[in-house]
Scaffold this motif. Structure first.
Motif, PDB file in Angstrom:
ATOM      1  N   LEU A 229       8.172 -12.522  -0.423  1.00 55.09           N
ATOM      2  CA  LEU A 229       8.361 -11.337   0.404  1.00 55.09           C
ATOM      3  C   LEU A 229       7.091 -10.937   1.140  1.00 55.09           C
ATOM      4  O   LEU A 229       7.134 -10.598   2.331  1.00 55.09           O
ATOM      5  N   ARG A 230       5.974 -10.974   0.457  1.00 55.90           N
ATOM      6  CA  ARG A 230       4.722 -10.536   1.089  1.00 55.90           C
ATOM      7  C   ARG A 230       4.404 -11.382   2.312  1.00 55.90           C
ATOM      8  O   ARG A 230       3.996 -10.882   3.360  1.00 55.90           O
ATOM      9  N   ASP A 235       3.014  -8.882   9.476  1.00 57.65           N
ATOM     10  CA  ASP A 235       2.423  -7.649   9.994  1.00 57.65           C
ATOM     11  C   ASP A 235       3.350  -6.438   9.841  1.00 57.65           C
ATOM     12  O   ASP A 235       2.994  -5.327  10.238  1.00 57.65           O
ATOM     13  N   ARG A 236       4.534  -6.639   9.258  1.00 59.68           N
ATOM     14  CA  ARG A 236       5.440  -5.514   8.970  1.00 59.68           C
ATOM     15  C   ARG A 236       5.238  -4.979   7.556  1.00 59.68           C
ATOM     16  O   ARG A 236       5.967  -4.068   7.126  1.00 59.68           O
ATOM     17  N   ASP A 239       4.677  -1.171   7.177  1.00 61.55           N
ATOM     18  CA  ASP A 239       5.906  -0.422   7.449  1.00 61.55           C
ATOM     19  C   ASP A 239       6.847  -0.485   6.254  1.00 61.55           C
ATOM     20  O   ASP A 239       7.465   0.525   5.867  1.00 61.55           O
ATOM     21  N   PHE A 240       6.986  -1.682   5.675  1.00 60.18           N
ATOM     22  CA  PHE A 240       7.856  -1.850   4.516  1.00 60.18           C
ATOM     23  C   PHE A 240       7.376  -0.986   3.359  1.00 60.18           C
ATOM     24  O   PHE A 240       8.160  -0.254   2.740  1.00 60.18           O
ATOM     25  N   GLU A 241       6.097  -1.048   3.060  1.00 55.91           N
ATOM     26  CA  GLU A 241       5.569  -0.298   1.931  1.00 55.91           C
ATOM     27  C   GLU A 241       5.714   1.204   2.150  1.00 55.91           C
ATOM     28  O   GLU A 241       6.018   1.953   1.206  1.00 55.91           O
ATOM     29  N   GLN A 242       5.506   1.658   3.369  1.00 49.79           N
ATOM     30  CA  GLN A 242       5.677   3.077   3.652  1.00 49.79           C
ATOM     31  C   GLN A 242       7.136   3.498   3.494  1.00 49.79           C
ATOM     32  O   GLN A 242       7.435   4.577   2.963  1.00 49.79           O
ATOM     33  N   GLU A 243       8.044   2.634   3.927  1.00 53.54           N
ATOM     34  CA  GLU A 243       9.460   2.972   3.808  1.00 53.54           C
ATOM     35  C   GLU A 243       9.905   2.988   2.348  1.00 53.54           C
ATOM     36  O   GLU A 243      10.698   3.845   1.940  1.00 53.54           O
ATOM     37  N   VAL A 244       9.396   2.050   1.545  1.00 55.73           N
ATOM     38  CA  VAL A 244       9.684   2.073   0.107  1.00 55.73           C
ATOM     39  C   VAL A 244       9.186   3.382  -0.501  1.00 55.73           C
ATOM     40  O   VAL A 244       9.904   4.058  -1.258  1.00 55.73           O
ATOM     41  N   THR A 245       7.951   3.747  -0.166  1.00 50.87           N
ATOM     42  CA  THR A 245       7.357   4.966  -0.720  1.00 50.87           C
ATOM     43  C   THR A 245       8.167   6.198  -0.346  1.00 50.87           C
ATOM     44  O   THR A 245       8.495   7.044  -1.197  1.00 50.87           O
ATOM     45  N   THR A 246       8.528   6.312   0.916  1.00 50.04           N
ATOM     46  CA  THR A 246       9.296   7.469   1.387  1.00 50.04           C
ATOM     47  C   THR A 246      10.668   7.524   0.729  1.00 50.04           C
ATOM     48  O   THR A 246      11.140   8.592   0.295  1.00 50.04           O
ATOM     49  N   THR A 247      11.334   6.369   0.631  1.00 50.12           N
ATOM     50  CA  THR A 247      12.668   6.307   0.035  1.00 50.12           C
ATOM     51  C   THR A 247      12.637   6.721  -1.431  1.00 50.12           C
ATOM     52  O   THR A 247      13.480   7.510  -1.889  1.00 50.12           O
TER      53      THR A 247
END
Length: 270
Positions: A229-230, A235-236, A239-247
């Motif tokens: 996955l990493r 370069d996304r 964004d992925f990590e921020q979306e996981v955190t927010t969710t």
């Protein structure tokens, strides 16, 4: 650690750093039960097949004379050696090899453990090979838990759904099965495979408990699986990590809790 079908060292390449830090350890109750049931008294040898970063080998090392940890990924062995040194464990030999290298010249063993790994192997052939390696009164131990990627809660399902939005279409299976991102299709029940092997006296134990996660641990775990996955994110990744955190903050503001069901098979000869 999940052993690759062949000794290529490629299935979990590049995941060892995250594996060592974010793969959960096994509960102490399992270690204590194995020690008590099989009278591990500081003698004998233990083989941890597909040892990963030592989640089984290291806690069991205090109860045997010698442990051999085999894994096809050199990065896993480096991390395992570091973890063992930090824990003051000195009686483990970490060797680069996979299930297809058995029986090899590894010697005889009182116990063979496989944690979250047997499903990746040619199971029938592995058990035939182990028949020549395990002492007459020895035991095979298989441990598998639900772990994070088998969704049992809404927050886990949300993370799997989010992952899919970042994956290329060819990596998203058409048939949704729990744990599909890290589990091969051929998955007949282990107890059936064991019952038709030289180790046909099979006992099944279940350990149920709650595991707590942080958002950092969830992301680290996702980077430790056989799905690269990493690397896929490129370069996304931010964004992925921020979306996981927010969710996760939205769904579970008071903390992340996973109900875990750890299934353990122990198998001996008749």
């Amino acid at each position: 650690m999940n052993d690759s079908p062949a000794h290529t060292g490629g299935l979990f390449e590049g995941t060892a750093w995250h594996y060592a830090r974010y793969r959960p350890d096994y509960p102490q109750a399992l270690i204590d039960d194995l020690v008590d049931r099989f009278q591990l008294d500081g003698t004998g040898r233990l083989l941890d097949l597909a040892c990963g970063t030592g989640q089984l080998a290291i806690p069991l090392a205090a109860h045997v004379a010698e442990v051999v940890g085999l894994d096809p990924e050199p990065g896993m062995l480096t991390e395992a050696a570091g973890r063992a040194a930090a824990a003051g464990v000195t009686n483990v030999a970490w060797l680069q090899a996979g299930s297809t290298d058995l029986p090899g010249e590894f010697g005889r063993f009182r116990m063979v453990t496989m944690g979250r790994s047997f499903h990746w192997m040619d199971r029938e052939q592995v058990l035939l090979s182990l028949d020549t390696m395990v002492e007459p009164n020895g035991v095979i131990v298989l441990a598998n838990d639900s772990c994070l990627i088998r969704p049992t809660t809404p927050w886990q399902q949300s993370i799997e759904d989010l992952q899919h939005r970042y994956l290329p279409p060819e990596l998203i299976p058409a048939d949704p099965l729990p744990g599909r991102l890290d589990t091969p299709a051929d998955h007949h029940h282990h107890d059936h495979i064991l019952a038709n092997s030289p180790f046909s006296q099979v006992n099944r134990s279940i350990y149920e408990f709650t595991r707590q996660w942080t958002t950092e641990q969830v992301i680290g775990y996702l980077y430790s699986t056989s799905l690269p996955l990493r690397r896929i994110l490129g370069d996304r990744r931010a964004d992925f990590e921020q979306e996981v955190t927010t969710t996760l903050r939205r769904l579970e503001p008071d903390g992340l809790h996973e109900p875990v069901r750890l299934e353990v098979f122990t198998a001996t000869r008749h």
